[in-house]
Design a protein around this motif. Structure first.
Motif, mmCIF file in Angstrom:
data_model
loop_
_atom_site.group_PDB
_atom_site.id
_atom_site.type_symbol
_atom_site.label_atom_id
_atom_site.label_comp_id
_atom_site.label_asym_id
_atom_site.label_seq_id
_atom_site.Cartn_x
_atom_site.Cartn_y
_atom_site.Cartn_z
ATOM 1 N N VAL A 1 0.821 -1.210 0.000
ATOM 2 C CA VAL A 1 0.000 0.000 0.000
ATOM 3 C C VAL A 1 0.856 1.263 0.000
ATOM 4 O O VAL A 1 0.591 2.219 -0.743
ATOM 5 N N LEU A 2 1.895 1.279 0.829
ATOM 6 C CA LEU A 2 2.677 2.502 1.034
ATOM 7 C C LEU A 2 4.018 2.499 0.322
ATOM 8 O O LEU A 2 4.690 3.538 0.264
ATOM 9 N N GLY A 3 4.441 1.358 -0.230
ATOM 10 C CA GLY A 3 5.715 1.291 -0.933
ATOM 11 C C GLY A 3 6.804 0.631 -0.112
ATOM 12 O O GLY A 3 6.707 0.540 1.121
ATOM 13 N N PHE B 1 -6.853 15.176 6.179
ATOM 14 C CA PHE B 1 -6.447 15.153 4.779
ATOM 15 C C PHE B 1 -5.179 15.980 4.581
ATOM 16 O O PHE B 1 -4.963 16.985 5.261
ATOM 17 N N LEU B 2 -4.352 15.559 3.630
ATOM 18 C CA LEU B 2 -3.125 16.304 3.344
ATOM 19 C C LEU B 2 -3.422 17.673 2.753
ATOM 20 O O LEU B 2 -2.719 18.647 3.018
ATOM 21 N N LEU C 1 -6.868 11.135 -2.877
ATOM 22 C CA LEU C 1 -5.476 10.695 -2.833
ATOM 23 C C LEU C 1 -5.372 9.309 -2.199
ATOM 24 O O LEU C 1 -6.162 8.947 -1.333
ATOM 25 N N PRO C 2 -4.395 8.521 -2.614
ATOM 26 C CA PRO C 2 -4.198 7.199 -1.993
ATOM 27 C C PRO C 2 -3.688 7.351 -0.569
ATOM 28 O O PRO C 2 -3.288 8.435 -0.144
ATOM 29 N N PRO C 3 -3.694 6.270 0.200
ATOM 30 C CA PRO C 3 -3.232 6.353 1.592
ATOM 31 C C PRO C 3 -1.787 6.809 1.691
ATOM 32 O O PRO C 3 -0.939 6.421 0.895
ATOM 33 N N HIS C 4 -1.525 7.643 2.665
ATOM 34 C CA HIS C 4 -0.150 8.054 2.973
ATOM 35 C C HIS C 4 0.293 7.525 4.333
ATOM 36 O O HIS C 4 1.460 7.624 4.694
ATOM 37 N N ARG D 1 -6.878 8.180 7.896
ATOM 38 C CA ARG D 1 -7.943 9.178 7.792
ATOM 39 C C ARG D 1 -9.323 8.618 8.104
ATOM 40 O O ARG D 1 -10.307 9.374 8.128
ATOM 41 N N ILE D 2 -9.434 7.333 8.347
ATOM 42 C CA ILE D 2 -10.754 6.729 8.516
ATOM 43 C C ILE D 2 -11.362 7.136 9.861
ATOM 44 O O ILE D 2 -10.661 7.298 10.854
ATOM 45 N N ILE D 3 -12.649 7.309 9.877
ATOM 46 C CA ILE D 3 -13.363 7.728 11.081
ATOM 47 C C ILE D 3 -13.651 6.491 11.935
ATOM 48 O O ILE D 3 -14.206 5.506 11.451
#
Length: 241
Positions: A75-77, A105-106, A113-116, A178-180
């Motif tokens: 997911v993140l690399g 959010f960024l 945007l994808p997950p960071h 970012r999920i609630i």
């Protein structure tokens, strides 16, 4: 491994109670220290010293051989970094948290945007019922900016679907930063009364950092004669589950 981790944290929990009492900390009021933050009443978010024993620092299953790492890297690399790890001690009599995100959010228009950043939850006890206060989530809310749609859930007015995953001790649950989500109250009583320790690990893209969840200038395990005024006021939410 799960049982050994749980045993260490039970001992650290007793040490924490002794130190909080020695410092005269008001357990009913919000407070934050470098080592532990109060996330509502009887819900403690611990880092650093709580995970300093060898069982946490030397077990490859919690580091390079962690079974969730392949997913995190997908997911993140491959250059993903760990931001921090800790444990949330959700104790009997705790309050249900308010719905919240661990990070926002960024950018104002960055919902697509994808997950960071990802969080991994690893419960150290079974969470197959609501008794010990398992976490709840709004699936897909990492792309939701209309936060007024979920804030009414506590009084039954929210129409959005949420879920309460059933987890066994040692399971790993991954979610977007970012999920609630929220942690529920620990309802255990009597002979069944016990804490709900939740190990968590936070991973991120190499350029991301988050300095808002814990202070760095308010040590709890400092000079026992230090002023209690060193404690910080705190948000009741943020971090953990």
């Amino acid at each position: 491994l799960v049982a050994a981790c749980r045993s260490v944290l039970e001992r650290k929990s007793r040490l924490l109670d002794e130190r909080l009492a020695a410092r005269g900390v008001d357990l009913q009021a919000p407070w934050r220290f470098n080592e532990v933050c109060r996330r509502r009443f009887a819900r403690y978010d611990l880092r650093g010293w709580a995970l300093s024993d060898a069982i946490f620092t030397e077990s490859l299953l919690l580091w390079s051989a962690a079974p969730w790492l392949p997913f995190v890297r997908s997911v993140l690399g491959d250059d993903v970094k760990e931001l921090w790890r800790g444990v949330v001690d959700n104790r009997p009599g705790s309050e249900t948290q308010g719905w919240h995100r661990d990070g926002g959010f960024l950018f104002p228009n960055g919902v697509d945007l994808p997950p960071h950043c990802l969080t991994i939850f690893v419960p150290l006890v079974d969470l197959l019922t609501d008794e010990l206060g398992p976490p709840q989530f709004f699936p897909g809310s990492q792309r939701c900016t209309r936060e007024h749609l979920y804030t009414g859930l506590g009084d039954g007015s929210c129409h959005l679907p949420h879920c309460t995953p059933q987890l066994c001790a040692g399971d790993a649950l991954a979610f977007d930063y970012r999920i609630i989500h929220r942690g529920q109250a620990n309802l255990s009583r009597g002979a069944a009364r016990r804490s709900r320790p939740m190990l968590y690990l936070v991973y991120a893209k190499p350029w991301f950092t988050d300095v808002h969840n814990f202070p760095s200038d308010a040590p709890l395990f400092a000079d026992p004669d230090a002023a209690v005024g060193g404690q910080h006021a705190a948000s009741n939410e943020g971090g953990g589950g």
